[in-house]
Design a protein around this motif. Structure first.
Motif, PDB file in Angstrom:
ATOM      1  N   HIS A  59       0.828  -1.203   0.000  1.00  0.00           N
ATOM      2  CA  HIS A  59       0.000   0.000   0.000  1.00  0.00           C
ATOM      3  C   HIS A  59       0.870   1.265   0.000  1.00  0.00           C
ATOM      4  O   HIS A  59       0.627   2.196  -0.781  1.00  0.00           O
ATOM      5  CB  HIS A  59      -0.926   0.009   1.223  1.00  0.00           C
ATOM      6  CG  HIS A  59      -1.697   1.280   1.373  1.00  0.00           C
ATOM      7  ND1 HIS A  59      -2.756   1.599   0.560  1.00  0.00           N
ATOM      8  CD2 HIS A  59      -1.529   2.327   2.211  1.00  0.00           C
ATOM      9  CE1 HIS A  59      -3.223   2.790   0.911  1.00  0.00           C
ATOM     10  NE2 HIS A  59      -2.492   3.245   1.910  1.00  0.00           N
ATOM     11  N   CYS A  60       1.879   1.270   0.842  1.00  0.00           N
ATOM     12  CA  CYS A  60       2.779   2.428   0.938  1.00  0.00           C
ATOM     13  C   CYS A  60       3.499   2.666  -0.394  1.00  0.00           C
ATOM     14  O   CYS A  60       3.549   3.792  -0.890  1.00  0.00           O
ATOM     15  CB  CYS A  60       3.778   2.193   2.066  1.00  0.00           C
ATOM     16  SG  CYS A  60       4.972   3.513   2.279  1.00  0.00           S
ATOM     17  N   GLN A  63       1.596   4.213  -3.375  1.00  0.00           N
ATOM     18  CA  GLN A  63       1.314   5.648  -3.348  1.00  0.00           C
ATOM     19  C   GLN A  63       2.155   6.414  -4.366  1.00  0.00           C
ATOM     20  O   GLN A  63       1.818   7.525  -4.749  1.00  0.00           O
ATOM     21  CB  GLN A  63       1.545   6.224  -1.939  1.00  0.00           C
ATOM     22  CG  GLN A  63       0.719   5.563  -0.849  1.00  0.00           C
ATOM     23  CD  GLN A  63      -0.769   5.633  -1.130  1.00  0.00           C
ATOM     24  OE1 GLN A  63      -1.306   6.721  -1.359  1.00  0.00           O
ATOM     25  NE2 GLN A  63      -1.420   4.492  -1.127  1.00  0.00           N
TER      26      GLN A  63
END
Length: 108
Positions: A59-60, A63
């Protein structure tokens, strides 16, 4: 060419040498770096906790602030979807702070 070693670049053969020996030197350093970090101590972290860490990392990275490739994020997601979970030990992370295995920890 990028060596991926930051301050350790002084340990890599000079760019002045012929390109093949320079590339061989970089490859050898990368293999040594991976081997030196392929260790950990302590109990094995439960798969559920590792899966959560993988999901959070994907998820990080998704970005788009780190410059990591889309394929790297997809690989993490594919591992998760396929049930592939690496074996992770409690101590020995390779984090942004550069921490390795804590040297002053007593091993039981």
């Amino acid at each position: 060419m990028n060596t991926q070693f930051g301050d350790q670049v002084v340990l890599v053969d000079s760019v002045e040498t012929d390109e093949s020996s320079y590339c061989d030197s970089v490859i050898a350093r990368q293999e040594n770096l991976i081997n030196s970090h392929s260790c950990g101590l302590g109990n094995i972290v439960p798969d559920d906790a590792v899966r959560v860490a993988m999901m959070l990392r994907a998820h990080c990275l998704a970005q788009g602030y780190s410059g990591v490739s889309k394929e790297a994020v997809e690989a993490l997601v594919n591992f998760l979807n396929s049930g592939i979970v690496p074996r992770v030990r409690q101590y020995g992370s390779i984090g942004a702070s550069g921490d390795l295995i804590p040297r002053n920890r007593i091993i039981q």
